[in-house]
Motif scaffolding. Structure first.
Motif, PDB file in Angstrom:
ATOM      1  N   VAL A  50       0.820  -1.205   0.000  1.00  0.00           N
ATOM      2  CA  VAL A  50       0.000   0.000   0.000  1.00  0.00           C
ATOM      3  C   VAL A  50       0.857   1.258   0.000  1.00  0.00           C
ATOM      4  O   VAL A  50       2.060   1.218   0.240  1.00  0.00           O
ATOM      5  CB  VAL A  50      -0.962   0.037   1.212  1.00  0.00           C
ATOM      6  CG1 VAL A  50      -1.823  -1.212   1.267  1.00  0.00           C
ATOM      7  CG2 VAL A  50      -0.175   0.191   2.508  1.00  0.00           C
ATOM      8  N   GLU A 101      -6.115   5.672  -6.842  1.00  0.00           N
ATOM      9  CA  GLU A 101      -6.814   4.783  -5.912  1.00  0.00           C
ATOM     10  C   GLU A 101      -8.205   4.453  -6.443  1.00  0.00           C
ATOM     11  O   GLU A 101      -8.645   3.288  -6.389  1.00  0.00           O
ATOM     12  CB  GLU A 101      -6.910   5.447  -4.534  1.00  0.00           C
ATOM     13  CG  GLU A 101      -7.439   4.541  -3.431  1.00  0.00           C
ATOM     14  CD  GLU A 101      -8.947   4.438  -3.373  1.00  0.00           C
ATOM     15  OE1 GLU A 101      -9.448   3.425  -2.847  1.00  0.00           O
ATOM     16  OE2 GLU A 101      -9.625   5.369  -3.868  1.00  0.00           O
ATOM     17  N   GLU A 122      -8.113   1.919  -8.948  1.00  0.00           N
ATOM     18  CA  GLU A 122      -7.530   0.681  -8.420  1.00  0.00           C
ATOM     19  C   GLU A 122      -6.113   0.421  -8.922  1.00  0.00           C
ATOM     20  O   GLU A 122      -5.685  -0.720  -9.035  1.00  0.00           O
ATOM     21  CB  GLU A 122      -8.442  -0.519  -8.727  1.00  0.00           C
ATOM     22  CG  GLU A 122      -9.828  -0.382  -8.103  1.00  0.00           C
ATOM     23  CD  GLU A 122     -10.685  -1.610  -8.314  1.00  0.00           C
ATOM     24  OE1 GLU A 122     -10.275  -2.503  -9.088  1.00  0.00           O
ATOM     25  OE2 GLU A 122     -11.760  -1.685  -7.693  1.00  0.00           O
ATOM     26  N   LYS A 171      -3.175   1.143  -3.842  1.00  0.00           N
ATOM     27  CA  LYS A 171      -3.926   0.695  -2.666  1.00  0.00           C
ATOM     28  C   LYS A 171      -3.627   1.626  -1.494  1.00  0.00           C
ATOM     29  O   LYS A 171      -2.467   1.957  -1.246  1.00  0.00           O
ATOM     30  CB  LYS A 171      -3.540  -0.736  -2.300  1.00  0.00           C
ATOM     31  CG  LYS A 171      -3.968  -1.781  -3.302  1.00  0.00           C
ATOM     32  CD  LYS A 171      -3.290  -3.117  -3.020  1.00  0.00           C
ATOM     33  CE  LYS A 171      -3.532  -3.600  -1.599  1.00  0.00           C
ATOM     34  NZ  LYS A 171      -2.864  -4.903  -1.328  1.00  0.00           N
TER      35      LYS A 171
END
Length: 232
Positions: free
Chosen positions: A66, A186, A189, A192
């Protein structure tokens, strides 16, 4: 007062209520909550606010893969160096965290600042002035996770920290990115984000300049998210 919210999009596969756990499944509330600090290093960019972020490697046992802000957990060394931390307005830091757990620790706010300075230097090479750290938010990892942190977020005008660069093994790369760019990636997608990171970036996106961010009035309510289906 502590706010409880239900984070959108949470994975509920491991969020079973304690009443449905078998005898061999550990109590998720028994996981120790460790204090940690994260710094939103921001600067004015050509297309709006930019923030320094790290892209964590996929092999990490927490927040793998992330995008995060520089920071980490409080270490014992921070308690030793806290006494040397000097800021012009200590009362504002005490007031900012008055409803947070760290308020129960003697000179807890100084320990947080010591952690912020140490972690930013370790992870980015930049040496920051603690006087520039503005208390911004406090999030606690929900029950049910294998690791839990009581994380204290600071905002920092980092326009003069040109020395910031990638130097942490916990991430495969670090870079300055526009807040809008991260949020778009984000939504599509391509990146993350953990829930707190997403919420804080959305907040930053409401400001046009760093001056507006550091000059804004900020009242901090600790956020202790509760997963859907959890009661009490």
């Amino acid at each position: 007062m502590i706010r409880e919210i239900s984070p959108e999009g949470s994975d509920r596969s491991d969020l079973a209520d304690s009443s449905s756990r078998g005898p061999d499944v550990p109590d998720p509330h028994a996981v120790p909550i460790k204090p940690a600090v994260s710094v939103l290093m921001i600067r004015d960019g050509a297309t709006g606010l930019e923030v320094f972020v790290q892209h964590r490697v996929s092999t990490m046992d927490f927040a793998a893969g992330v995008v995060v802000f520089p920071g980490g957990r409080v270490d014992p060394i921070d308690e030793q160096t806290a006494a040397s931390i000097a800021v012009p307005d200590p009362q504002s830091h005490q007031a900012a965290w008055k409803d947070s757990t760290i308020a129960e620790v003697a000179d807890g706010w100084r320990i947080l600042l010591a952690t912020a300075v140490r972690e930013v230097e370790e992870e980015t090479g930049a040496v920051l002035d603690p006087a520039g750290l503005k208390p911004w938010a406090n999030w606690v990892t929900p029950a049910g996770r294998p690791k839990r942190f009581d994380t204290y977020f600071y905002a920092l005008s980092a326009g003069d920290l040109e020395s910031a660069h990638h130097q942490t093994t916990e991430a495969h790369s670090s870079e300055w990115m526009s807040v809008a760019q991260i949020l778009t990636a984000e939504a599509e997608e391509r990146l993350k984000l953990m829930r707190p990171t997403l919420v804080l970036l959305r907040e930053l996106d409401t400001f046009d300049t760093v001056a507006e961010v550091v000059g804004s009035e900020r009242s901090i309510d600790p956020v202790r998210p509760e997963f859907p289906g959890k009661h009490g």
